[in-house]
Design an enzyme around this catalytic site. Structure first.
Site, short mmCIF file in Angstrom:
data_model
loop_
_atom_site.label_atom_id
_atom_site.label_comp_id
_atom_site.label_asym_id
_atom_site.label_seq_id
_atom_site.Cartn_x
_atom_site.Cartn_y
_atom_site.Cartn_z
N PRO A 2 -26.66 -15.96 19.37
CA PRO A 2 -25.58 -16.42 20.26
C PRO A 2 -24.96 -17.38 19.57
O PRO A 2 -25.65 -18.67 19.32
CB PRO A 2 -26.12 -16.82 21.77
CG PRO A 2 -27.51 -16.15 21.66
CD PRO A 2 -28.15 -16.34 19.98
N GLU A 3 -23.61 -17.24 20.14
CA GLU A 3 -22.54 -18.44 19.66
C GLU A 3 -22.03 -19.30 19.64
O GLU A 3 -22.10 -19.38 21.26
CB GLU A 3 -22.17 -18.16 18.38
CG GLU A 3 -22.74 -17.22 17.19
CD GLU A 3 -21.59 -16.97 15.84
OE1 GLU A 3 -20.51 -17.35 15.35
OE2 GLU A 3 -22.05 -16.06 14.94
N ARG A 133 -38.17 -13.49 21.82
CA ARG A 133 -38.69 -13.12 20.18
C ARG A 133 -38.85 -15.00 20.39
O ARG A 133 -39.33 -15.68 18.98
CB ARG A 133 -38.55 -13.17 18.72
CG ARG A 133 -37.39 -11.99 18.88
CD ARG A 133 -36.47 -11.40 17.93
NE ARG A 133 -36.64 -12.11 15.91
CZ ARG A 133 -35.81 -11.10 14.98
NH1 ARG A 133 -34.77 -10.97 15.67
NH2 ARG A 133 -36.78 -12.02 14.40
N ARG A 172 -18.45 -30.14 -2.83
CA ARG A 172 -19.59 -29.34 -2.39
C ARG A 172 -19.23 -28.03 -2.90
O ARG A 172 -17.87 -27.33 -2.75
CB ARG A 172 -19.62 -29.13 -0.61
CG ARG A 172 -19.62 -30.35 -0.18
CD ARG A 172 -21.23 -31.19 -0.51
NE ARG A 172 -22.68 -29.71 0.94
CZ ARG A 172 -22.69 -30.09 1.99
NH1 ARG A 172 -22.18 -31.15 2.55
NH2 ARG A 172 -23.43 -29.46 1.97
#
Ligand SMILES: [Zn+2]
Length: 291
Positions: A2-3, A133, A172
């Site tokens: 799920p995001e 899980r 970065r």
């Protein structure tokens, strides 16, 4: 997994069943790494108290509890927060699923993967947290107690501005996609929406973050907001184990432009969608539309 959109859809559908209700009983499974607060202390802290609000920060849900405490909930990889009476076949075991005719609706019975079951005073439907899980998490914070998991999060993906992203990506060398998945940079973004947003912004996922321009950062921030708001509107993505709290399936997966469309033609230019592993996650992009 799920995001942000799936967590927000969960929040909107569960909030009316939690907020303003007093917990009379809390049933839990046995102690495990799912419980950052031991089950006994959870029961003591929640039973008899009313839930005052349910908010979301990144992929976390925070329930404000009468008396000033906060309950932190994280769905992890396979967590499902839903109500009793839900009828989604994805909640059933493979054998029970196989035995069902497609049109059959089944009522969910709490099983050994059901780690939390909230019961309420007014006979309202139970709220259940199930996680096969157990990568999900639950933690009860006392009044005023800080939460390290929340404090280290970056700006919420729905609120992130191009300038924030531009600042966070300078110097970065990591891939822009990898940085978007870093919850300390943008909270709530996961694999699906990072791939989709990068497609809309026209930026390849493997591009070193420091070389993404200011204008592109603005396009990425705008695209993240756009794909997530659209996903929330359509009920989230029902890829893998995500199931909405009322058992309904989300529909956003039908609108994917690149995610998990390897070798299929791009809807915009017709070239084949490519896939490669980036930072241990698969990235999908169109070689024609993304630079
Ligand atoms: Zn294309």
């Amino acid at each position: 997994m799920p995001e942000l959109p799936e967590v927000e859809v969960t929040r909107r559908r569960i909030a009316p069943l939690l907020v303003g209700r007093r917990v009379t009983r809390l049933h839990t499974s046995r102690p495990s790494y799912f419980f950052l607060t031991p089950p006994l202390l959870l029961r003591r802290g929640l039973e008899g108290r009313e839930v005052r609000a349910l908010t979301r920060v990144g992929k976390y849900l925070l329930a404000e509890i009468e008396g000033g405490g906060r309950l932190l909930l994280h769905l992890g990889m396979t967590g499902q927060l839903f109500t009793s009476g839900v009828a989604s076949v994805r909640l059933l075991s493979a054998s029970r699923r196989a035995a069902l005719a497609p049109e059959q609706q089944a009522r969910f019975e709490p099983d050994r993967h059901t780690h939390l079951r909230f019961r309420f005073e007014d006979g309202a439907p139970d709220v259940l947290f199930r996680d096969v899980r157990k990568f999900g998490k639950v933690q009860l914070l006392g009044p005023g107690e800080p939460c390290a998991r929340i404090e280290r999060l970056g700006t919420d993906a729905l609120a992130v501005a191009g300038a924030d992203l531009f600042g966070a990506t300078r110097r970065r060398s990591a891939a822009i996609k990898t940085l978007l998945l870093d919850q300390a940079v943008v909270a709530g973004t996961g694999n699906i929406y990072a791939d989709e947003a990068l497609f809309l912004a026209g930026v390849r996922p493997a591009r070193p973050a420091g070389r993404v321009t200011r204008v592109e950062c603005e396009r990425i921030a705008e695209a993240l907001r756009r794909v997530m708001l659209r996903s929330i509107e359509t009920g989230g993505s029902s890829i893998s184990d995500y199931v909405a709290p009322d058992g309904a399936d989300g529909a956003y997966q039908d609108e994917r432009r690149v995610y998990a469309r390897t070798d299929e033609p791009c809807h915009a230019c017709g070239r084949k969608i490519l896939r490669r592993v980036l930072g241990q996650r698969s990235a999908h992009w169109c070689p024609g539309c993304q630079r």
